[in-house]
Write a protein that holds these residues in place. Sequence first.
Motif, PDB file in Angstrom:
ATOM      1  N   UNK A 114       0.808  -1.221   0.000  1.00  0.00           N
ATOM      2  CA  UNK A 114       0.000   0.000   0.000  1.00  0.00           C
ATOM      3  C   UNK A 114       0.846   1.277   0.000  1.00  0.00           C
ATOM      4  N   UNK A 115       2.140   1.150  -0.271  1.00  0.00           N
ATOM      5  CA  UNK A 115       3.007   2.331  -0.240  1.00  0.00           C
ATOM      6  C   UNK A 115       2.570   3.372  -1.262  1.00  0.00           C
ATOM      7  N   UNK A 116       2.127   2.912  -2.431  1.00  0.00           N
ATOM      8  CA  UNK A 116       1.667   3.851  -3.449  1.00  0.00           C
ATOM      9  C   UNK A 116       0.237   4.296  -3.261  1.00  0.00           C
ATOM     10  N   UNK A 117      -0.525   3.539  -2.453  1.00  0.00           N
ATOM     11  CA  UNK A 117      -1.941   3.886  -2.232  1.00  0.00           C
ATOM     12  C   UNK A 117      -2.058   4.971  -1.175  1.00  0.00           C
ATOM     13  N   UNK A 118      -1.306   4.829  -0.102  1.00  0.00           N
ATOM     14  CA  UNK A 118      -1.337   5.795   1.010  1.00  0.00           C
ATOM     15  C   UNK A 118       0.079   6.337   1.253  1.00  0.00           C
ATOM     16  N   UNK A 119       0.641   7.095   0.329  1.00  0.00           N
ATOM     17  CA  UNK A 119       2.034   7.527   0.473  1.00  0.00           C
ATOM     18  C   UNK A 119       2.272   8.467   1.655  1.00  0.00           C
ATOM     19  N   UNK A 120       1.234   9.151   2.112  1.00  0.00           N
ATOM     20  CA  UNK A 120       1.401  10.105   3.222  1.00  0.00           C
ATOM     21  C   UNK A 120       1.279   9.441   4.587  1.00  0.00           C
ATOM     22  N   UNK A 121       0.671   8.281   4.622  1.00  0.00           N
ATOM     23  CA  UNK A 121       0.302   7.676   5.909  1.00  0.00           C
ATOM     24  C   UNK A 121       1.523   7.242   6.710  1.00  0.00           C
ATOM     25  N   UNK A 122       1.501   7.531   7.995  1.00  0.00           N
ATOM     26  CA  UNK A 122       2.488   7.034   8.937  1.00  0.00           C
ATOM     27  C   UNK A 122       1.813   5.982   9.811  1.00  0.00           C
ATOM     28  N   UNK A 123       2.601   5.080  10.372  1.00  0.00           N
ATOM     29  CA  UNK A 123       2.013   4.003  11.177  1.00  0.00           C
ATOM     30  C   UNK A 123       2.501   4.061  12.613  1.00  0.00           C
ATOM     31  N   UNK A 124       1.579   3.764  13.517  1.00  0.00           N
ATOM     32  CA  UNK A 124       1.855   3.615  14.946  1.00  0.00           C
ATOM     33  C   UNK A 124       1.445   2.209  15.337  1.00  0.00           C
ATOM     34  N   UNK A 125       2.289   1.546  16.119  1.00  0.00           N
ATOM     35  CA  UNK A 125       1.978   0.201  16.576  1.00  0.00           C
ATOM     36  C   UNK A 125       2.017   0.192  18.095  1.00  0.00           C
ATOM     37  N   UNK A 126       0.893  -0.172  18.715  1.00  0.00           N
ATOM     38  CA  UNK A 126       0.792  -0.187  20.175  1.00  0.00           C
ATOM     39  C   UNK A 126       0.789  -1.618  20.697  1.00  0.00           C
ATOM     40  N   UNK A 127       1.676  -1.871  21.652  1.00  0.00           N
ATOM     41  CA  UNK A 127       1.771  -3.175  22.311  1.00  0.00           C
ATOM     42  C   UNK A 127       0.971  -3.110  23.602  1.00  0.00           C
ATOM     43  N   UNK A 128      -0.070  -3.915  23.686  1.00  0.00           N
ATOM     44  CA  UNK A 128      -0.889  -3.958  24.896  1.00  0.00           C
ATOM     45  C   UNK A 128      -0.400  -5.037  25.863  1.00  0.00           C
ATOM     46  N   UNK A 129       0.207  -6.083  25.333  1.00  0.00           N
ATOM     47  CA  UNK A 129       0.770  -7.127  26.186  1.00  0.00           C
ATOM     48  C   UNK A 129       1.803  -7.889  25.372  1.00  0.00           C
ATOM     49  N   UNK A 130       3.073  -7.719  25.723  1.00  0.00           N
ATOM     50  CA  UNK A 130       4.167  -8.322  24.963  1.00  0.00           C
ATOM     51  C   UNK A 130       4.164  -9.841  25.046  1.00  0.00           C
ATOM     52  N   UNK A 131       3.459 -10.397  26.024  1.00  0.00           N
ATOM     53  CA  UNK A 131       3.452 -11.848  26.188  1.00  0.00           C
ATOM     54  C   UNK A 131       2.787 -12.561  25.022  1.00  0.00           C
ATOM     55  N   UNK A 132       1.931 -11.873  24.295  1.00  0.00           N
ATOM     56  CA  UNK A 132       1.219 -12.470  23.157  1.00  0.00           C
ATOM     57  C   UNK A 132       1.856 -11.943  21.876  1.00  0.00           C
ATOM     58  N   UNK A 133       2.612 -12.824  21.177  1.00  0.00           N
ATOM     59  CA  UNK A 133       3.481 -12.364  20.105  1.00  0.00           C
ATOM     60  C   UNK A 133       3.063 -12.803  18.714  1.00  0.00           C
ATOM     61  N   UNK A 134       1.986 -13.552  18.593  1.00  0.00           N
ATOM     62  CA  UNK A 134       1.520 -13.934  17.260  1.00  0.00           C
ATOM     63  C   UNK A 134       2.547 -14.720  16.492  1.00  0.00           C
ATOM     64  N   UNK A 135       3.047 -15.797  17.094  1.00  0.00           N
ATOM     65  CA  UNK A 135       4.044 -16.628  16.444  1.00  0.00           C
ATOM     66  C   UNK A 135       3.411 -17.740  15.626  1.00  0.00           C
ATOM     67  N   UNK A 136       3.917 -17.925  14.399  1.00  0.00           N
ATOM     68  CA  UNK A 136       3.387 -18.952  13.491  1.00  0.00           C
ATOM     69  C   UNK A 136       4.551 -19.624  12.764  1.00  0.00           C
ATOM     70  N   UNK A 137       4.314 -20.825  12.287  1.00  0.00           N
ATOM     71  CA  UNK A 137       5.325 -21.536  11.502  1.00  0.00           C
ATOM     72  C   UNK A 137       5.714 -20.709  10.285  1.00  0.00           C
ATOM     73  N   UNK A 138       6.956 -20.815   9.886  1.00  0.00           N
ATOM     74  CA  UNK A 138       7.413 -19.978   8.776  1.00  0.00           C
ATOM     75  C   UNK A 138       6.757 -20.350   7.450  1.00  0.00           C
ATOM     76  N   UNK A 139       6.186 -21.548   7.359  1.00  0.00           N
ATOM     77  CA  UNK A 139       5.519 -21.888   6.103  1.00  0.00           C
ATOM     78  C   UNK A 139       4.221 -21.113   5.909  1.00  0.00           C
ATOM     79  N   UNK A 140       3.834 -20.283   6.915  1.00  0.00           N
ATOM     80  CA  UNK A 140       2.690 -19.382   6.719  1.00  0.00           C
ATOM     81  C   UNK A 140       3.037 -18.213   5.809  1.00  0.00           C
ATOM     82  N   UNK A 141       4.334 -17.894   5.666  1.00  0.00           N
ATOM     83  CA  UNK A 141       4.707 -16.724   4.866  1.00  0.00           C
ATOM     84  C   UNK A 141       4.202 -16.796   3.433  1.00  0.00           C
ATOM     85  N   UNK A 142       4.512 -17.858   2.689  1.00  0.00           N
ATOM     86  CA  UNK A 142       4.047 -17.869   1.299  1.00  0.00           C
ATOM     87  C   UNK A 142       2.536 -17.881   1.155  1.00  0.00           C
ATOM     88  N   UNK A 143       1.830 -18.515   2.089  1.00  0.00           N
ATOM     89  CA  UNK A 143       0.378 -18.535   1.935  1.00  0.00           C
ATOM     90  C   UNK A 143      -0.255 -17.181   2.268  1.00  0.00           C
TER      91      UNK A 143
END
Length: 488
Positions: free
Chosen positions: A150-179
């Motif tokens: 989306x770099x060309x769709x929203x070129x002005x947009x900046x992103x903020x990422x808020x961590x509410x609880x670092x204990x939950x990290x959303x870890x998945x097997x690397x074979x999820x990348x291509x899918x």
Amino acid sequence: MRVLFPASEVEPYSKTGGLADVAASLPLALARRGHEVRVVTPRYRSVALPGAPLPGRRFTLEFPFGPVEVSTVEAHPHERLTQVFLDVPALYDRPALYGERGDYPDNARRFATLAVGALTEAQAAGFDPDVVHAHDWQTGLTPLALRRAFAGVFPRARSVFTIHNLAYQGGFRKDALPELGIPWSDFTPGGVEYWDHLSMLKAGIVFADAVTTVSPTYAREITSPGGGMGLDGVLRAARGGVTGVLNGVDVEAWNPATDVSLPERFSAADVAGRAVCRARLLDEVGLSAPGPGMPLVGLIGRMVAQKGADLAQAALPAFLERGLAVVVLGSGEPAIEQAWRRLEARFPGRCAVRTTFDVGLSHRIEAGADFFLMPSRFEPCGLNQLYSLRYGCVPIVHGVGGLLDTVADVATGEGTGLVFRGATVEAVQGALVRALALFRDRAAYAAVQRRGMGRDVSWDRSALAYERLYEGLGQGPARPAPPVQGSP
């Protein structure tokens, strides 16, 4: 400014923790400050929209694992606030938000759909954001998508990422990348790779223009080796470091002077109604009045080790034997629930345990208990201690994270509660001994109550802090995406 706000849960539609409260209250506070905010969240089975929901848009997300057909419905709680619900029954029409007895096996697909769907829906709606504010691992791929597809769709947009609880990290097997369509070039130590797995939380940290968390002390804790859960180095390398912005509370929903859940209203100027709330709460949960000079203690929250529910359960018997009373509302780990049930059976009339979800009872506990016990082993921010301050229920907290930032110990002379150090049964018991002494000094106890009820715990302060953060991101060139480094 225009703010796009993807979040995996939004109170009152869906909730497992404090993120839902933030995703409901912060956008509203920003809207009231004149910003245009668009919240995007899944339409889970639990989502019940008031009245007839407004139809939105239909679009298709093209993933390598297959196309996802999305339709949306909308709610408009404020003229500048739109809540958009992504309706994908195959992914979201389920009994729980994230899983039952473990995570759903397709959570990578479910929340990649949310992360990319939020940006796609904004594009379809003609909503050109200045800021995309993502939250926790479930929307960790949003900053990545913003810098890549989306770099060309929203070129002005900046992103903020808020961590509410670092204990939950959303870890998945690397074979999820291509899918999911994530290039192997991003699977590096400087990208989304974490111990040979995909980490959606790390993706949010690495690709965002700014990283925040929900209290200043928690920001310091997670950037230290002891509290960073393996990601402290990544967090220290984040652009601008990690900014801690305290959460607030909805001061309209949590107002003892107008709360319809209470049998009697009260305020900081006149707390007489608390005595009625206390008596009615004891009747409601089947407790006898505490012994002479002994308080009623409340606990609300998940019965898990993080919240210190096991510490509280082990610390209380000596005080229950002396006439203290306790009411507990929450559910969680079966072993901890069972331990509380055994304590309830051992001390009938002194200990009441409710493992149901009951919003009204949570309000009545805050209004009727004399103290609120919160012995969390770690606590990013915490909300119940803020509710307690507002309702004159003196908090007893472990001095970590947001608890340390929001509760001042009575020993300072200007205290609003009791703060103890160390996640041990002995430390909790020491705090309870101090609480008994405070409770028996009625003038001192009343002074602590008044100071707590006078604290500003509203979202106005937090919204202003985020507004300034957003404005700062608008200065200077956009942050480039991390460089392509080749496949692993």
